[in-house]
Write an enzyme that holds these catalytic residues in place. Structure first.
Site, mmCIF file in Angstrom:
data_model
loop_
_atom_site.group_PDB
_atom_site.id
_atom_site.type_symbol
_atom_site.label_atom_id
_atom_site.label_comp_id
_atom_site.label_asym_id
_atom_site.label_seq_id
_atom_site.Cartn_x
_atom_site.Cartn_y
_atom_site.Cartn_z
ATOM 1 N N GLU A 1 0.797 -1.223 0.000
ATOM 2 C CA GLU A 1 0.000 0.000 0.000
ATOM 3 C C GLU A 1 0.828 1.271 0.000
ATOM 4 O O GLU A 1 2.004 1.265 0.357
ATOM 5 C CB GLU A 1 -0.923 -0.001 1.228
ATOM 6 C CG GLU A 1 -1.851 -1.193 1.203
ATOM 7 C CD GLU A 1 -2.997 -1.079 2.183
ATOM 8 O OE1 GLU A 1 -3.745 -2.045 2.301
ATOM 9 O OE2 GLU A 1 -3.137 -0.021 2.819
ATOM 10 N N CYS B 1 3.494 8.430 1.599
ATOM 11 C CA CYS B 1 3.996 7.413 2.517
ATOM 12 C C CYS B 1 4.243 6.144 1.697
ATOM 13 O O CYS B 1 3.316 5.545 1.154
ATOM 14 C CB CYS B 1 2.943 7.203 3.600
ATOM 15 S SG CYS B 1 3.415 6.000 4.820
ATOM 16 N N CYS C 1 6.247 -7.286 7.013
ATOM 17 C CA CYS C 1 7.420 -6.872 7.793
ATOM 18 C C CYS C 1 7.773 -8.014 8.722
ATOM 19 O O CYS C 1 6.894 -8.677 9.253
ATOM 20 C CB CYS C 1 7.105 -5.608 8.602
ATOM 21 S SG CYS C 1 8.526 -4.979 9.531
ATOM 22 N N CYS D 1 6.165 -5.697 15.506
ATOM 23 C CA CYS D 1 5.823 -4.754 16.573
ATOM 24 C C CYS D 1 4.367 -5.011 16.953
ATOM 25 O O CYS D 1 3.516 -5.182 16.083
ATOM 26 C CB CYS D 1 6.021 -3.317 16.094
ATOM 27 S SG CYS D 1 7.727 -2.989 15.644
ATOM 28 N N CYS E 1 1.409 -2.938 15.526
ATOM 29 C CA CYS E 1 1.427 -2.634 14.086
ATOM 30 C C CYS E 1 0.799 -3.764 13.285
ATOM 31 O O CYS E 1 1.192 -4.917 13.414
ATOM 32 C CB CYS E 1 2.860 -2.396 13.618
ATOM 33 S SG CYS E 1 2.994 -2.223 11.825
ATOM 34 N N CYS F 1 -0.981 6.321 7.993
ATOM 35 C CA CYS F 1 0.322 5.934 7.498
ATOM 36 C C CYS F 1 1.018 5.056 8.528
ATOM 37 O O CYS F 1 1.043 5.363 9.701
ATOM 38 C CB CYS F 1 1.108 7.213 7.284
ATOM 39 S SG CYS F 1 2.545 7.005 6.323
#
Ligand code: SAH
Ligand code: SF4
Length: 421
Positions: A122, A135, A142, A146, A149, A394
């Site tokens: 995205e 962004c 990832c 985290c 997130c 973002c």
């Protein structure tokens, strides 16, 4: 399909292998987007041009690709008409595919994009009164997990190529209609219909897209080479020509790559700090178990080119009862002063997603936290959530299809941990 298939997550804190700069397509043609001028010249020479010709053509083509944003060789009006089919038989000018484009009532725009081998990622554009920020994503998913997130919950990860990274900026310029008109001063008139061109040059004034933040999906410093190569094209005066002062790279704290980031890319640095003590940061940003807060702040103090004019931004996501006390705010001030960091703090209200294990701090708490940091002499604006109606915050990029239950997320986290060995 090409051979850039997704790999299983290699582990929470290990870099993902770097993809090659050239992804061959099924029809054998090569996508030029993402390649620097020298590489384009090499490809032209390999395809049969003599070295001098190859160099000249590469210079022209580079300008058309990155400075003017054309998507067809036919539009390259200073290249001889007979040469254009030669190019289009061998090369293509790619863009990520747009799966979905959304427009928020507040002007924020979000795109769901797809790589040539079918992976979705995205990109978000956030217009403000004095700037417009794009962004940009650096990875599909990832590896870093985290806990607040959503990107970290994605099952599979692959690095985006330089072409897929710079391609996002190019696509945004396409969508915003912001490619400069005007011809290059080394334009070769011979055999070309250069008189079609206007002479207006590219200016920075009045543009919508003025800033770039590497704050989309992924950890940019785990895809260092590709991010660097893409940003070099963005910063190249004959390329997208955006000043490095207008580009910010955000890292969750990949300490060993921070110096190289400053030396080799030279953009502004943002650090996702989010907590001021080991216990909480270990929980929120698990990379902290590898590179602790002190080590991270030392790397910030040593970041090349950091100064009061170019301060380091500390991102701090406000999580109710986890990291938002008065004592946390005072400790944040103490740490920044202790390491003598030219810094500002961005307070980010937590943007919840289905199954997220946290809540956002109350507005009063966010305000008080901001005041304490500010009274400590450090600017600490609260980032207003944008594009909430399209879920476009973002750094919290996600697709509706990705919604998962908490149990499923825990299971995925366990799978990732297991992959660590
Ligand atoms: N991986 C890099 C860059 C991408 S994340 C990094 O972590 O810095 C970009 C920013 O968005 C980070 O500061 C991240 O902490 C923040 N973010 C992620 N999820 C969020 C959420 N649910 N609400 C608010 N901010 C979030
Ligand atoms: Fe990755 Fe950044 Fe999300 Fe952490 S906050 S999981 S590093 S994208």
């Amino acid at each position: 399909m090409t051979d850039t298939a997704l790999m299983p997550i290699p582990g929470q804190i290990d870099p993902v292998p770097v993809a090659r700069d050239i992804t061959p397509r099924e029809d054998g043609r090569v996508d030029l987007i993402g390649l620097p001028k020298l590489r384009i010249a090499e490809l032209f020479a390999q395809a049969g041009l003599d070295p001098k010709q190859a160099k000249l053509r590469a210079k022209q083509v580079f300008h058309w690709l990155y400075h003017r944003g054309v998507t067809s060789f036919d539009a390259m009006t200073d290249i001889a008409k007979t040469m254009r089919p030669w190019l289009s038989e061998r090369f293509v000018i790619g863009r990520p595919d747009v799966v979905e484009a959304q427009h928020s009532t507040d002007g924020t725009r979000k795109w769901l994009l797809r790589t040539a081998d079918g992976h979705d990622f995205e990109m978000v554009f956030i217009p403000d009164a004095d700037r417009g920020t794009l962004c940009v994503s650096s990875q599909v998913g990832c590896t870093l997990n985290c806990r607040f997130c959503h990107t970290g919950t994605m099952r599979l990860v692959r690095n985006l190529t330089p072409g897929e990274i710079v391609g996002q900026v190019m696509l945004a310029r396409d969508a915003l209609g912001e490619w400069p008109k005007g011809r290059m001063d080394f334009a070769e008139a011979e055999g070309a219909d250069a008189d079609e061109e206007e002479t207006a040059e590219y200016t920075a004034d009045g543009r919508l897209l003025t800033n770039i933040v590497m704050m989309g999906m992924g950890e940019p410093l785990y895809n260092f080479d590709n991010v660097r190569d893409a940003l070099k094209l963005v910063m190249d005066g004959d390329g997208l020509a955006l000043s490095k002062r207008r580009i910010t790279l955000s890292t969750s704290g990949v300490v060993p790559m921070m110096e190289r980031c400053g030396e080799e890319i030279g953009v502004n640095l943002a650090v996702s700090l989010h907590a001021v003590n080991k216990e909480i940061r270990d929980e929120i940003v698990p990379l902290n178990r590898k590179y602790g807060i002190e080590q991270l702040l030392e790397a910030c103090a040593a970041y090349p080119r950091a100064s009061n004019a170019r301060r380091i931004t500390f991102e701090y996501v406000m999580l109710k009862d986890r990291n938002d006390s008065d004592a946390d705010a005072r400790e944040l001030v103490r740490l920044i002063k202790h390491y003598k960091l030219p810094a500002k703090v961005n307070l980010i209200p937590f943007n919840p997603w289905p199954g997220a294990p946290y809540e956002c701090s109350t507005p009063e708490r966010v305000r008080r936290f901001s005041e304490i940091v500010f009274e400590g002499g450090i600017s600490a604006p609260v980032r207003t959530p944008r594009g909430r109606d399209i879920d476009a915050a973002c750094g919290q990029l996600k697709t509706a299809a990705e919604k998962k239950t908490r149990a499923e997320l825990d299971r995925l986290a366990e799978e990732k941990q297991a992959a660590l060995g």
